[in-house]
Write a protein that holds these residues in place. Structure first.
Motif, PDB file in Angstrom:
ATOM      1  N   ASN A   1       5.725  17.470  -1.413  1.00 47.01           N
ATOM      2  CA  ASN A   1       4.313  17.319  -1.760  1.00 47.01           C
ATOM      3  C   ASN A   1       3.811  15.883  -1.651  1.00 47.01           C
ATOM      4  OD1 ASN A   1       3.611  20.030  -2.315  1.00 47.01           O
ATOM      5  ND2 ASN A   1       4.783  19.897  -4.206  1.00 47.01           N
ATOM      6  N   THR A   2       4.702  14.911  -1.560  1.00 51.61           N
ATOM      7  CA  THR A   2       4.267  13.533  -1.362  1.00 51.61           C
ATOM      8  C   THR A   2       4.258  13.136   0.110  1.00 51.61           C
ATOM      9  OG1 THR A   2       6.516  12.707  -1.692  1.00 51.61           O
ATOM     10  CG2 THR A   2       5.064  12.733  -3.610  1.00 51.61           C
ATOM     11  N   MET A   3       4.812  13.958   0.974  1.00 49.53           N
ATOM     12  CA  MET A   3       4.872  13.593   2.394  1.00 49.53           C
ATOM     13  C   MET A   3       3.495  13.538   3.054  1.00 49.53           C
ATOM     14  SD  MET A   3       7.868  12.752   2.889  1.00 49.53           S
ATOM     15  CE  MET A   3       7.739  12.421   4.608  1.00 49.53           C
ATOM     16  N   GLY A   4       2.564  14.365   2.633  1.00 45.80           N
ATOM     17  CA  GLY A   4       1.221  14.355   3.218  1.00 45.80           C
ATOM     18  C   GLY A   4       0.522  13.013   3.051  1.00 45.80           C
ATOM     19  N   PRO A   5       0.372  12.529   1.818  1.00 45.77           N
ATOM     20  CA  PRO A   5      -0.270  11.218   1.646  1.00 45.77           C
ATOM     21  C   PRO A   5       0.496  10.075   2.311  1.00 45.77           C
ATOM     22  CG  PRO A   5      -0.215  12.399  -0.429  1.00 45.77           C
ATOM     23  CD  PRO A   5       0.579  13.196   0.540  1.00 45.77           C
ATOM     24  N   ILE A   6       1.809  10.163   2.347  1.00 47.38           N
ATOM     25  CA  ILE A   6       2.600   9.115   2.994  1.00 47.38           C
ATOM     26  C   ILE A   6       2.350   9.120   4.498  1.00 47.38           C
ATOM     27  CG2 ILE A   6       4.947   8.343   3.522  1.00 47.38           C
ATOM     28  CD1 ILE A   6       5.723   9.397   0.720  1.00 47.38           C
ATOM     29  N   MET A   7       2.282  10.303   5.121  1.00 50.54           N
ATOM     30  CA  MET A   7       2.007  10.383   6.556  1.00 50.54           C
ATOM     31  C   MET A   7       0.611   9.865   6.879  1.00 50.54           C
ATOM     32  SD  MET A   7       3.902  13.922   7.808  1.00 50.54           S
ATOM     33  CE  MET A   7       2.371  14.733   7.872  1.00 50.54           C
TER      34      MET A   7
ATOM     35  N   SER B   1       1.405   6.815  -6.912  1.00 47.85           N
ATOM     36  CA  SER B   1       0.315   7.661  -7.400  1.00 47.85           C
ATOM     37  C   SER B   1       0.549   9.129  -7.066  1.00 47.85           C
ATOM     38  CB  SER B   1      -1.022   7.197  -6.847  1.00 47.85           C
ATOM     39  OG  SER B   1      -1.068   7.368  -5.451  1.00 47.85           O
ATOM     40  N   SER B   2       1.115   9.407  -5.894  1.00 44.42           N
ATOM     41  CA  SER B   2       1.407  10.797  -5.533  1.00 44.42           C
ATOM     42  C   SER B   2       2.463  11.387  -6.454  1.00 44.42           C
ATOM     43  CB  SER B   2       1.891  10.881  -4.085  1.00 44.42           C
ATOM     44  OG  SER B   2       0.899  10.465  -3.203  1.00 44.42           O
ATOM     45  N   ILE B   3       3.502  10.621  -6.719  1.00 43.14           N
ATOM     46  CA  ILE B   3       4.573  11.125  -7.577  1.00 43.14           C
ATOM     47  C   ILE B   3       4.078  11.322  -9.005  1.00 43.14           C
ATOM     48  CG2 ILE B   3       6.784  10.498  -8.642  1.00 43.14           C
ATOM     49  CD1 ILE B   3       7.595   9.343  -5.933  1.00 43.14           C
ATOM     50  N   LEU B   4       3.281  10.390  -9.525  1.00 46.14           N
ATOM     51  CA  LEU B   4       2.765  10.551 -10.884  1.00 46.14           C
ATOM     52  C   LEU B   4       1.845  11.758 -11.000  1.00 46.14           C
ATOM     53  CD1 LEU B   4       2.085   6.864 -11.959  1.00 46.14           C
ATOM     54  CD2 LEU B   4       3.923   8.382 -12.714  1.00 46.14           C
ATOM     55  N   THR B   5       1.070  12.030  -9.953  1.00 43.35           N
ATOM     56  CA  THR B   5       0.199  13.202  -9.976  1.00 43.35           C
ATOM     57  C   THR B   5       1.003  14.489  -9.955  1.00 43.35           C
ATOM     58  OG1 THR B   5      -1.518  11.965  -8.825  1.00 43.35           O
ATOM     59  CG2 THR B   5      -1.690  14.361  -8.772  1.00 43.35           C
ATOM     60  N   ILE B   6       2.000  14.531  -9.088  1.00 36.18           N
ATOM     61  CA  ILE B   6       2.803  15.744  -8.947  1.00 36.18           C
ATOM     62  C   ILE B   6       3.711  15.943 -10.152  1.00 36.18           C
ATOM     63  CG2 ILE B   6       4.623  16.801  -7.546  1.00 36.18           C
ATOM     64  CD1 ILE B   6       3.270  15.409  -5.134  1.00 36.18           C
TER      65      ILE B   6
ATOM     66  N   PRO C   1       0.807  -1.225   0.000  1.00 36.45           N
ATOM     67  CA  PRO C   1       0.000   0.000   0.000  1.00 36.45           C
ATOM     68  C   PRO C   1       0.841   1.277   0.000  1.00 36.45           C
ATOM     69  CG  PRO C   1      -0.846  -1.538   1.621  1.00 36.45           C
ATOM     70  CD  PRO C   1       0.435  -2.101   1.110  1.00 36.45           C
ATOM     71  N   PHE C   2       1.984   1.252   0.667  1.00 37.29           N
ATOM     72  CA  PHE C   2       2.856   2.421   0.651  1.00 37.29           C
ATOM     73  C   PHE C   2       3.398   2.669  -0.755  1.00 37.29           C
ATOM     74  CE2 PHE C   2       2.901   1.833   5.214  1.00 37.29           C
ATOM     75  CZ  PHE C   2       2.880   3.148   5.656  1.00 37.29           C
ATOM     76  N   CYS C   3       3.764   1.610  -1.451  1.00 36.05           N
ATOM     77  CA  CYS C   3       4.262   1.757  -2.821  1.00 36.05           C
ATOM     78  C   CYS C   3       3.196   2.347  -3.727  1.00 36.05           C
ATOM     79  CB  CYS C   3       4.737   0.413  -3.364  1.00 36.05           C
ATOM     80  SG  CYS C   3       6.210  -0.215  -2.555  1.00 36.05           S
ATOM     81  N   VAL C   4       1.964   1.920  -3.559  1.00 37.47           N
ATOM     82  CA  VAL C   4       0.866   2.443  -4.379  1.00 37.47           C
ATOM     83  C   VAL C   4       0.653   3.927  -4.097  1.00 37.47           C
ATOM     84  CG1 VAL C   4      -1.632   2.306  -4.753  1.00 37.47           C
ATOM     85  CG2 VAL C   4      -0.270   0.223  -4.628  1.00 37.47           C
TER      86      VAL C   4
END
Length: 148
Positions: free
Chosen positions: A65-71, A33-38, A26-29
């Protein structure tokens, strides 16, 4: 989780390996997805247009910008990790000094001393609920679509 611990055997290190293997997908997903969006955002294209290096774009724009979804994913997953560890300890595949192992030992004396089972059960419930509430709050606070 159960399959990995069964193959490796009970113990703290084996439990950590099993939980890591089970919860890494789930973390990889979320990260992908966050990186592809950004990566396709306009400000990344603008930074590339003015000649900013790829390393600087990654460090200054993509990682923050990816730290929020990861947290959010981390706080929501910690509750599942607690339940997984407690469940494995309950069936005898985890570590001994753990809430699930206490529940296993207490089921023999549940009629005479119910507090031995109630307190660890309530502790598991409160820990998981509080971490899920924290994850929901972080998701609400960090989601830019909700601030409109």
């Amino acid at each position: 989780c159960i399959c990995v611990v069964t193959v490796l055997g009970p113990g703290m290190v084996n439990l950590m390996i099993a939980v890591t293997i089970s919860f890494v997908a789930p973390f990889c997903v979320v990260i992908r997805s966050s990186i592809l969006t950004i990566k396709n955002a306009d400000y990344i294209e603008a930074a590339r247009a003015i000649g900013v290096s790829t390393f600087r774009i990654i460090v200054r724009h993509i990682i923050p910008n990816t730290m929020g979804p990861i947290m959010v994913q981390a706080t929501l997953s910690i509750g599942s990790v607690i339940l997984c560890a407690a469940g494995l300890s309950f069936v005898g595949l985890g570590v001994t000094p753990e809430w699930g192992a206490i529940l296993t030992e207490g089921k023999e004396v549940i009629r005479t001393a119910p507090h031995i089972v109630v307190f660890p059960g309530v502790a598991i419930m409160l820990a998981v609920m509080s971490l899920n509430f924290l994850g929901d709050g972080l998701r609400d606070a960090l989601d830019p679509r909700l601030k409109q």
